[in-house]
Design a protein around this motif. Structure first.
Motif, PDB file in Angstrom:
ATOM      1  N   LYS A 129     -57.404  16.923 -73.217  1.00  0.00           N
ATOM      2  CA  LYS A 129     -55.983  17.213 -73.027  1.00  0.00           C
ATOM      3  C   LYS A 129     -55.286  17.401 -74.358  1.00  0.00           C
ATOM      4  CE  LYS A 129     -51.767  15.364 -70.915  1.00  0.00           C
ATOM      5  NZ  LYS A 129     -51.172  14.229 -70.168  1.00  0.00           N
ATOM      6  N   LEU A 131     -63.685  19.731 -75.007  1.00  0.00           N
ATOM      7  CA  LEU A 131     -62.253  19.943 -74.838  1.00  0.00           C
ATOM      8  C   LEU A 131     -61.616  18.723 -74.188  1.00  0.00           C
ATOM      9  CD1 LEU A 131     -62.182  23.651 -73.596  1.00  0.00           C
ATOM     10  CD2 LEU A 131     -61.791  22.794 -75.902  1.00  0.00           C
ATOM     11  N   PHE A 187     -55.415  20.974 -75.798  1.00  0.00           N
ATOM     12  CA  PHE A 187     -54.487  21.935 -75.201  1.00  0.00           C
ATOM     13  C   PHE A 187     -53.060  21.718 -75.690  1.00  0.00           C
ATOM     14  CE2 PHE A 187     -57.983  21.870 -72.080  1.00  0.00           C
ATOM     15  CZ  PHE A 187     -58.280  23.225 -72.057  1.00  0.00           C
TER      16      PHE A 187
END
Length: 321
Positions: A197, A195, A200
């Motif tokens: 930034k 994951l 998101f």
């Protein structure tokens, strides 16, 4: 209102107050109607959304009334020619980056030379805009997910709103995008994707996707402004009335409830070289999809979903596939 000199010019009188001297020549479309006002659009407009007409009027205003480099009729139809060109560009970029230059060239030419698309990109005020905006929206979403670029997702939603502002057919876009997106996420999870930034922000942009699409659609149609919920319900009723039922002339194509006319239409109206390449491409796409290349799944869904949609029982079709 003064006499018409020709379809290109008329003597302006009291309609346009910025010209104080009576008899000033104004370049004006033959099809403009001063009795049809904004209030008429708000209170009486129904049926298909009006974006196609707005864009056509825009190119007429720029290229005929202001620049005088195209005729009255030609400048209206420039809008769908430009839209068709942009749709072909989107296809060429998608195929170039996924499958190479040769396939990109073949794909672009196949669309540009497909008889129905070629002809209607010169005169159809609805379907060319819809096809192109649909295409651009899909391609932007694909690259937005693959490259983790949130702004491409938002741009995709914007073009989906433009497509919705032409016809409601774009509501079937999720049936193409969502299966591909689901398998793409599964593939990333299997690879233990880390994951970041960007993940998101892309997820957030996807959550705002319907908001942006509906906002663009709402802002471009004044008819919705006074009573959004009630007027949208009326438009849904309109689409139900024209989108369901089998015309008598197509009943011979019904097979166990399904309408085979769309498939027959595609087979009989596609130029033979394009048809042969398409059949080869379908088999190749299935082969590569089973090998784990998900971009081929997107192509297959993109091809089959619009045809399947109009083949379902009790779904009406008219004008072509």
């Amino acid at each position: 209102t003064g006499p018409y000199v020709s379809s290109d010019y008329r003597y302006e009188d009291a309609i346009n107050q910025k010209f104080k001297t009576k008899g000033v020549k104004i370049r004006r479309s033959f099809y403009q109607n001063d009795s049809f006002t904004f209030e008429d659009v708000v209170n009486k407009e129904d049926g298909h959304p009006p974006l196609g007409g707005i864009l056509a009027s825009g190119t007429n205003y720029i290229f005929y009334q202001k620049l005088a480099i195209l005729g009255d009729i030609e400048s209206y139809h420039l809008a769908e020619v430009l839209a068709g060109f942009l749709g072909i560009v989107a296809v060429s970029i998608f195929t170039l980056r996924n499958f190479g230059l040769w396939i990109s060239l073949i794909s672009s030419l196949s669309i540009a030379l497909y008889p129905l698309f070629f002809s209607e990109s010169h005169f159809n005020i609805k379907d060319t805009f819809l096809a192109s905006f649909f295409c651009i929206s899909l391609v932007l979403f694909y690259f937005g997910i693959k490259e983790l670029r949130w702004y491409k997702i938002i741009l995709s939603a914007f073009f989906a709103g433009l497509a919705l502002g032409v016809k409601f057919n774009v509501l079937f876009l999720p049936f193409i995008i969502v299966p591909w997106l689901f398998l793409h996420i599964l593939k990333l999870l299997r690879k233990r994707f880390k994951l970041s930034k960007n993940v998101f922000t892309v997820a957030l942009s996807i959550s705002f996707y319907p908001v942006v699409t509906i906002a663009v659609f709402y802002l471009l149609w004044p008819y919705l402004w006074p009573d959004p919920i009630g007027n949208i319900q009326r438009i849904i009723g309109f689409y139900r009335s024209i989108g369901t039922g089998t015309p008598p002339e197509l009943r011979k194509y019904i097979f166990y409830g399904f309408n085979t006319f769309p498939a027959v239409w595609v087979l009989f109206t596609t130029p033979i070289p394009i048809l042969i390449l398409a059949i080869m491409g379908i088999f190749t796409s299935f082969f590569n999809f089973f090998r784990g290349k998900l971009s081929y799944l997107l192509v297959l869904l993109w091809f089959f979903i619009p045809i399947l949609r109009v083949s379902l029982p009790n779904v009406a079709i008219y004008g072509g596939v």
